[in-house]
Design a protein around this motif. Structure first.
Motif, PDB file in Angstrom:
ATOM      1  N   ILE A   1      83.561 -32.702 -57.801  1.00 51.34           N
ATOM      2  CA  ILE A   1      84.139 -32.346 -59.097  1.00 51.34           C
ATOM      3  C   ILE A   1      84.644 -33.617 -59.762  1.00 51.34           C
ATOM      4  CG2 ILE A   1      85.873 -30.969 -60.294  1.00 51.34           C
ATOM      5  CD1 ILE A   1      85.910 -29.070 -57.927  1.00 51.34           C
ATOM      6  N   LEU A   2      84.302 -33.793 -61.022  1.00 49.75           N
ATOM      7  CA  LEU A   2      84.748 -34.965 -61.761  1.00 49.75           C
ATOM      8  C   LEU A   2      85.184 -34.540 -63.164  1.00 49.75           C
ATOM      9  CD1 LEU A   2      82.160 -36.204 -63.887  1.00 49.75           C
ATOM     10  CD2 LEU A   2      81.116 -35.834 -61.643  1.00 49.75           C
ATOM     11  N   PRO A   3      86.185 -35.223 -63.715  1.00 52.59           N
ATOM     12  CA  PRO A   3      87.006 -36.272 -63.104  1.00 52.59           C
ATOM     13  C   PRO A   3      88.042 -35.676 -62.154  1.00 52.59           C
ATOM     14  CG  PRO A   3      87.782 -35.815 -65.321  1.00 52.59           C
ATOM     15  CD  PRO A   3      86.552 -34.978 -65.129  1.00 52.59           C
ATOM     16  N   ALA A   4      88.702 -36.558 -61.395  1.00 54.28           N
ATOM     17  CA  ALA A   4      89.708 -36.126 -60.431  1.00 54.28           C
ATOM     18  C   ALA A   4      90.977 -36.934 -60.642  1.00 54.28           C
ATOM     19  CB  ALA A   4      89.193 -36.316 -59.004  1.00 54.28           C
ATOM     20  N   THR A   5      92.112 -36.300 -60.427  1.00 52.78           N
ATOM     21  CA  THR A   5      93.408 -36.967 -60.534  1.00 52.78           C
ATOM     22  C   THR A   5      94.241 -36.631 -59.300  1.00 52.78           C
ATOM     23  OG1 THR A   5      94.476 -35.123 -61.695  1.00 52.78           O
ATOM     24  CG2 THR A   5      93.334 -36.767 -63.053  1.00 52.78           C
ATOM     25  N   TYR A   6      95.369 -37.337 -59.180  1.00 53.32           N
ATOM     26  CA  TYR A   6      96.283 -37.072 -58.058  1.00 53.32           C
ATOM     27  C   TYR A   6      96.694 -35.606 -58.054  1.00 53.32           C
ATOM     28  CZ  TYR A   6     100.049 -38.217 -54.731  1.00 53.32           C
ATOM     29  OH  TYR A   6     100.854 -38.296 -53.629  1.00 53.32           O
ATOM     30  N   SER A  55      89.372 -41.986 -63.315  1.00 55.02           N
ATOM     31  CA  SER A  55      88.183 -41.250 -62.892  1.00 55.02           C
ATOM     32  C   SER A  55      87.471 -40.756 -64.135  1.00 55.02           C
ATOM     33  CB  SER A  55      88.571 -40.083 -61.975  1.00 55.02           C
ATOM     34  OG  SER A  55      87.439 -39.312 -61.622  1.00 55.02           O
ATOM     35  N   PHE A  56      86.372 -41.424 -64.479  1.00 51.79           N
ATOM     36  CA  PHE A  56      85.571 -41.061 -65.645  1.00 51.79           C
ATOM     37  C   PHE A  56      86.421 -41.000 -66.912  1.00 51.79           C
ATOM     38  CE2 PHE A  56      83.183 -39.703 -62.008  1.00 51.79           C
ATOM     39  CZ  PHE A  56      81.883 -40.052 -62.334  1.00 51.79           C
ATOM     40  N   GLY A  57      87.235 -42.053 -67.094  1.00 54.55           N
ATOM     41  CA  GLY A  57      88.027 -42.186 -68.304  1.00 54.55           C
ATOM     42  C   GLY A  57      89.369 -41.491 -68.276  1.00 54.55           C
ATOM     43  N   ILE A  58      89.667 -40.722 -67.231  1.00 56.03           N
ATOM     44  CA  ILE A  58      90.952 -40.016 -67.118  1.00 56.03           C
ATOM     45  C   ILE A  58      91.847 -40.786 -66.161  1.00 56.03           C
ATOM     46  CG2 ILE A  58      92.087 -37.864 -66.502  1.00 56.03           C
ATOM     47  CD1 ILE A  58      90.315 -37.637 -68.954  1.00 56.03           C
ATOM     48  N   PRO A  59      93.085 -41.156 -66.565  1.00 51.26           N
ATOM     49  CA  PRO A  59      93.986 -41.867 -65.651  1.00 51.26           C
ATOM     50  C   PRO A  59      94.224 -41.066 -64.368  1.00 51.26           C
ATOM     51  CG  PRO A  59      94.851 -41.894 -67.890  1.00 51.26           C
ATOM     52  CD  PRO A  59      93.680 -40.956 -67.899  1.00 51.26           C
ATOM     53  N   TYR A  60      94.259 -41.779 -63.240  1.00 49.64           N
ATOM     54  CA  TYR A  60      94.398 -41.110 -61.945  1.00 49.64           C
ATOM     55  C   TYR A  60      95.749 -40.415 -61.818  1.00 49.64           C
ATOM     56  CZ  TYR A  60      92.959 -40.490 -57.066  1.00 49.64           C
ATOM     57  OH  TYR A  60      92.546 -39.963 -55.863  1.00 49.64           O
ATOM     58  N   LEU A  61      96.754 -40.925 -62.511  1.00 50.62           N
ATOM     59  CA  LEU A  61      98.093 -40.335 -62.425  1.00 50.62           C
ATOM     60  C   LEU A  61      98.365 -39.329 -63.541  1.00 50.62           C
ATOM     61  CD1 LEU A  61     100.286 -43.408 -61.396  1.00 50.62           C
ATOM     62  CD2 LEU A  61      99.467 -41.538 -59.959  1.00 50.62           C
ATOM     63  N   ALA A  62      97.348 -38.953 -64.294  1.00 49.45           N
ATOM     64  CA  ALA A  62      97.533 -37.912 -65.312  1.00 49.45           C
ATOM     65  C   ALA A  62      97.886 -36.596 -64.614  1.00 49.45           C
ATOM     66  CB  ALA A  62      96.255 -37.749 -66.130  1.00 49.45           C
ATOM     67  N   PRO A  63      98.788 -35.786 -65.180  1.00 45.24           N
ATOM     68  CA  PRO A  63      99.463 -35.923 -66.473  1.00 45.24           C
ATOM     69  C   PRO A  63     100.811 -36.622 -66.396  1.00 45.24           C
ATOM     70  CG  PRO A  63      99.878 -33.755 -65.596  1.00 45.24           C
ATOM     71  CD  PRO A  63      99.028 -34.472 -64.568  1.00 45.24           C
ATOM     72  N   PHE A  64     101.109 -37.329 -65.285  1.00 41.39           N
ATOM     73  CA  PHE A  64     102.380 -38.044 -65.217  1.00 41.39           C
ATOM     74  C   PHE A  64     102.370 -39.253 -66.155  1.00 41.39           C
ATOM     75  CE2 PHE A  64     101.576 -36.159 -60.984  1.00 41.39           C
ATOM     76  CZ  PHE A  64     102.566 -35.206 -61.023  1.00 41.39           C
TER      77      PHE A  64
END
Length: 538
Positions: free
Chosen positions: A302-307, A484-493
């Protein structure tokens, strides 16, 4: 002098032989490259001459005992010959009435010879998902997908006729990602079955399945499943671009594709979320994300992925918000302790004893009496022993793996304490750390904390609490630079204002569903509304 001269001449002679060998190797390699290019560029056309097609096909599949080939007479007077090739056990008996190939043969046996080719051209190509091929190589690839290949004398194409395909598992309960509430169906090794399981949950014409192939020799089917009206177009273009940036012999599992398409290859944190649950994949697609399915693999990417997505589970949304929020906070705490708990123990007991209550400190000191090793060595010994037990439990079959994990841990821990090799408190610390790593829902994500745990043990055993702060600062800087594919890894923090701070309602706390009216930031602008409450009539 003579001896030195002799060795010098031998050295020169050896260099000459090495140079000659290298030149011969390079020449052979060059010739192999030329022949390989010729082989790759050479495509044999299917002709109306059946015997020539048979010769070319059997030359391509010589010494292949699992490829079954049959010549069959068709037409009312049985005067026309056809040729059928298929992989053993991938195709049902061609004489069965229920077989697509069998039905075709029965129809052709009832037609005059002059009507055979027109019938195939006008009818067979448009039914049963059949596909015509113009070259022998393309026809061979079609057969290797598990379907039958049909040649007819006078027909200048090879026809792929689908049948039952390769043997495989059906829909079984997933062995990982256990949930308390929700579906128990899991993905299988068949990509067609996996896409059907997603279609079963998302019955919308906007669900698109884009197919590509990875692996020069395996030709592995890879499907990208997404909702066309929800995804960012650039995200689809980016994953397609990454899939086209490499050429590999074979991709036997989605894990190979994951590693080859990651941007930060040296990061311990995964940049794709993995799942074996169709409902989790469908939920991700509804959020505007893309699901990558690979043939022969039950694990979807699954992409993108965040913490935050690695902490979430399917039943967070099936259960009431109070228990979902409580268990999610436990997972966040567990992800921190799985990495930092042994290091914090070492920092407090070795450097900062003043923050430990006196009674507890005396109890810890009494428990360590007679132990010959420093506390850091104790921790490392028990952590390595536990990792060995974990690996042995995974590799052993069936119930034996669970048995050795539980019994082995009890026996080794108790024996180590009785022998004064480690103290009881170290066993407790290691056991709690292991429980925390098991509480992280995603195995790949939990592995990152298992690795970083040893970094914190080293930093805290040498620098104390200052080492702990250095480690945490380094990890936070690393995570803040990841995306991850343009999304910050720590989103939504981070970047929460981009979606009006609505994504923060589904982080540490999972607020009631009435508050989750907007989709996350992965969704394209203008398509983020997912819940509308109808006004009640008075």
């Amino acid at each position: 002098m003579l001896i030195l001269f002799y060795f010098h001449m031998e050295e020169l002679r050896g260099k000459q032989k090495l140079d000659d060998g290298n030149r011969a190797f390079l020449a052979g390699k060059r010739n192999m490259g030329v022949s390989q290019k010729k082989e790759d560029n050479m495509a044999v056309q299917v002709t109306s001459d059946l015997q020539e097609n048979i010769r070319q096909f059997e030359e391509l599949f010589s010494d292949c005992a699992d490829i079954k080939k049959r010549k069959i007479k068709v037409g009312k007077e049985l005067g026309r010959e056809c040729y059928i090739a298929y992989i053993e056990v991938a195709i049902s008996n061609v004489d069965w009435k229920d077989s697509a190939v069998g039905k075709l043969l029965q129809t052709l046996r009832g037609l005059p010879e002059e009507e055979l080719v027109p019938y195939v051209e006008q009818n067979v190509e448009d039914i049963s998902d059949s596909q015509p091929f113009g070259t022998i190589e393309d026809a061979a690839q079609g057969m290797l997908t598990g379907d039958a290949l049909f040649f007819l004398d006078g027909y200048a194409k090879a026809l792929k006729i689908p049948d039952k395909g390769y043997p495989g598992r059906g829909v079984y309960e997933t062995e990982s990602e256990k949930v308390i509430r929700g579906s128990n169906e899991g993905f299988s090794e068949s990509i067609k079955l996996n896409t059907a399981l997603i279609r079963k949950r998302l019955r919308s014409p906007h669900v698109k399945v884009k197919e590509t192939f990875v692996g020069k020799r395996t030709q592995t089917n890879v499907d990208l499943v997404y909702l066309k009206d929800l995804i960012h177009p650039g995200m689809l273009e980016e994953i397609e671009k990454r899939l086209g940036e490499f050429e590999i012999d074979g991709a036997l599992d989605s894990g190979i594709i994951e590693q080859l398409t990651e941007k930060r290859k040296y990061s311990p944190f995964p940049q794709f979320q993995t799942t074996q649950r169709p409902d989790r994949a469908a939920m991700a697609i509804l959020e505007g994300r893309i699901v990558l399915l690979s043939d022969n693999s039950p694990v979807a990417l699954i992409l993108p992925a965040t913490y935050n997505t690695f902490i979430q589970t399917s039943d967070d949304y099936y259960s009431r918000w109070e228990i979902a929020s409580f268990t999610r906070m436990l997972r966040y705490l567990a992800s921190f302790l799985a990495m930092a708990f042994p290091g914090l123990y070492l920092a407090m007991t070795n450097f900062h004893t003043q923050i430990v209550p006196t009674d507890l400190l005396l109890s810890l000191a009494a428990a360590r009496q007679g132990v010959p090793f420093p506390a850091a060595v104790e921790i490392v010994l028990m952590e390595v022993a536990f990792e060995l037990l974990r690996e042995a439990g995974v590799r052993l079959p069936g119930a034996n793996g669970n048995t050795i994990g539980i019994v082995g841990g009890l026996i080794i821990g108790q024996a180590a304490v009785d022998a004064n090799i480690v103290s009881p408190i170290v066993v407790i610390v290691v056991a709690l750390t292991a429980l925390c790593s098991f509480a992280v829902p995603n195995e790949e994500f939990a592995t990152a904390f298992r690795i970083l745990k040893f970094l914190f043990i080293f930093l805290c055993s040498t620098l104390g609490f200052f080492g702990f702060l250095v480690g945490m600062l380094g990890i936070l800087i690393h995570l803040s630079h990841m995306e991850s594919f343009g999304i910050p890894y720590l989103a939504p923090f981070v970047g929460a204002d981009l979606n009006g701070y609505r994504d923060e309602r589904d982080t540490f706390l999972r607020l009631p569903l009435d508050f989750l009216k907007k989709r996350p930031i992965y969704t394209r602008d203008g398509a983020r509304t997912r819940l509308k409450l109808k006004k009640k009539e008075k």
